[in-house]
Enzyme design. Sequence first.
Site, PDB file in Angstrom:
ATOM      1  N   ASN A  62      37.656  43.778  41.000  1.00 52.82           N
ATOM      2  CA  ASN A  62      37.201  42.720  41.612  1.00 52.82           C
ATOM      3  C   ASN A  62      38.478  42.011  42.059  1.00 52.82           C
ATOM      4  O   ASN A  62      39.841  41.914  42.558  1.00 52.82           O
ATOM      5  CB  ASN A  62      36.912  41.910  40.597  1.00 52.82           C
ATOM      6  N   HIS A 112      28.671  41.353  43.472  1.00 54.29           N
ATOM      7  CA  HIS A 112      28.009  40.333  43.548  1.00 54.29           C
ATOM      8  C   HIS A 112      27.014  39.312  44.077  1.00 54.29           C
ATOM      9  O   HIS A 112      27.177  38.218  44.062  1.00 54.29           O
ATOM     10  CB  HIS A 112      29.577  39.465  42.934  1.00 54.29           C
ATOM     11  N   TYR A 134      25.021  37.451  39.699  1.00 50.76           N
ATOM     12  CA  TYR A 134      26.306  36.111  39.958  1.00 50.76           C
ATOM     13  C   TYR A 134      25.286  35.245  41.011  1.00 50.76           C
ATOM     14  O   TYR A 134      25.897  34.340  41.889  1.00 50.76           O
ATOM     15  CB  TYR A 134      27.183  36.882  40.967  1.00 50.76           C
ATOM     16  N   ARG A 137      43.066  35.363  35.037  1.00 52.28           N
ATOM     17  CA  ARG A 137      41.534  34.872  35.684  1.00 52.28           C
ATOM     18  C   ARG A 137      41.092  33.051  35.002  1.00 52.28           C
ATOM     19  O   ARG A 137      40.430  32.212  35.621  1.00 52.28           O
ATOM     20  CB  ARG A 137      41.230  35.533  34.999  1.00 52.28           C
TER      21      ARG A 137
END
Length: 421
Positions: A146, A196, A243, A91
């Site tokens: 996700n 998102h 988002y 990430r």
Amino acid sequence: MKIAVIGGGSTYTPELVDGFARLRDSGLDVDELVLIDPAAERLEIVGAFAARIFNQYGHPGKVTWTTDLDAGVTDADVAVIQLRVGGQQARITDETFPLECGCIGQETTGAGGLAKALRTVPVVLDVAARVRDRAKPGAWIVDFTNPVGIVTRSLLDAGHKAVGLCNVAIGFQRRFAGYLGVDPSAVVLDHVGLNHLTWERGVYVDGVDHLPSLLASFGSELAAEVDVDPLVLKTLGNVPSYYLSYFYAHDRHVREAVGQPTRGQRVAEIEATLLEMYRDVSLVEKPALLGERGGAYYSEAAVGLIAALNGLDPDGVHSVNVRNNGTLPFLPDEAVIEISARAGVDGPVPLQINPLAPDLAGLVAHVSGYEELAIDAALRGGRDRVYHALLAHPLIGQHEYADALADKLIAAGREHLAWAK
């Protein structure tokens, strides 16, 4: 009922466990909650803490945990998938390498979101195939992984009985209910878009839309919450998810991110602290620090949806990721959208909605087109497909950026990309 949580060693799992233990009035009869994760040491810590949470609430069900995926999902009624392939380090990389090209670094959108999709989709599909082989016939897969829209589309395209879930809408529901002084269950949102990439276009209580008055009274607060200028909300006449700040304020986000610690770095620090806290055998309730981990109301959304899919909440409305099937006429039927829906044993059925405004429809169509290319790249690999998906993304969209980012993405993620090794 047996519920399997794949990725159950996550430090966020106790939030989900707390929901199953606390919300027993949902009607869910959870006999066994099994946590599945290949990280044995981490799983042991989280599993033992999860069992203490169930015991603290006096829940009669048992919490078990295993590193054996096949054994864990055998005879499950529901499989919850919450994977993070590559962990927080991947990430952090997703949040960093796009900045080198002046593009937003974020784990679910832009180049970082594509990187996550490429390494995640094949793993989730492998997991889902094993769920289908070993879980009870008709078992639902609930995807939290996700990017939820892309992953859910991949699952549905592969023939799985799946639905995607995100916590954005339930967070807005709680916020609006607080402003209006009503129980959250009384609030029905006109929540629509892609995962998102959603907007709240209506806030209904007993059929009356309170969004105009909420924007008039709390517009500045709501704009601050979603990190956009109040003029954006005034112009749109709705509330975008936070988002969308990456679209409406892209360059500001890039300027603010360069040279600063990423969100992933902060989450990694929180996770390390949480694991130490979970080791304490006297800890029997989720700690306040867990709220900083992200995913507010995740457990309420999960319990509510799973109850509905088992016929226990016929009137409830849930914001889910499902096939378009004509809901947004400008998208293919097979596209996956995020929308308010009523859910039952046959799955979610989207509420009837008014057409999207041209700017919303245009952005949804653009990102949906990118998502199709992202899935193709995730399933078939190849630099050309990665480049094509990057070129199509509205936050990138230029050859110079897409060309450079394709090489950076592949180099950074090669360990998790079978076709790139």
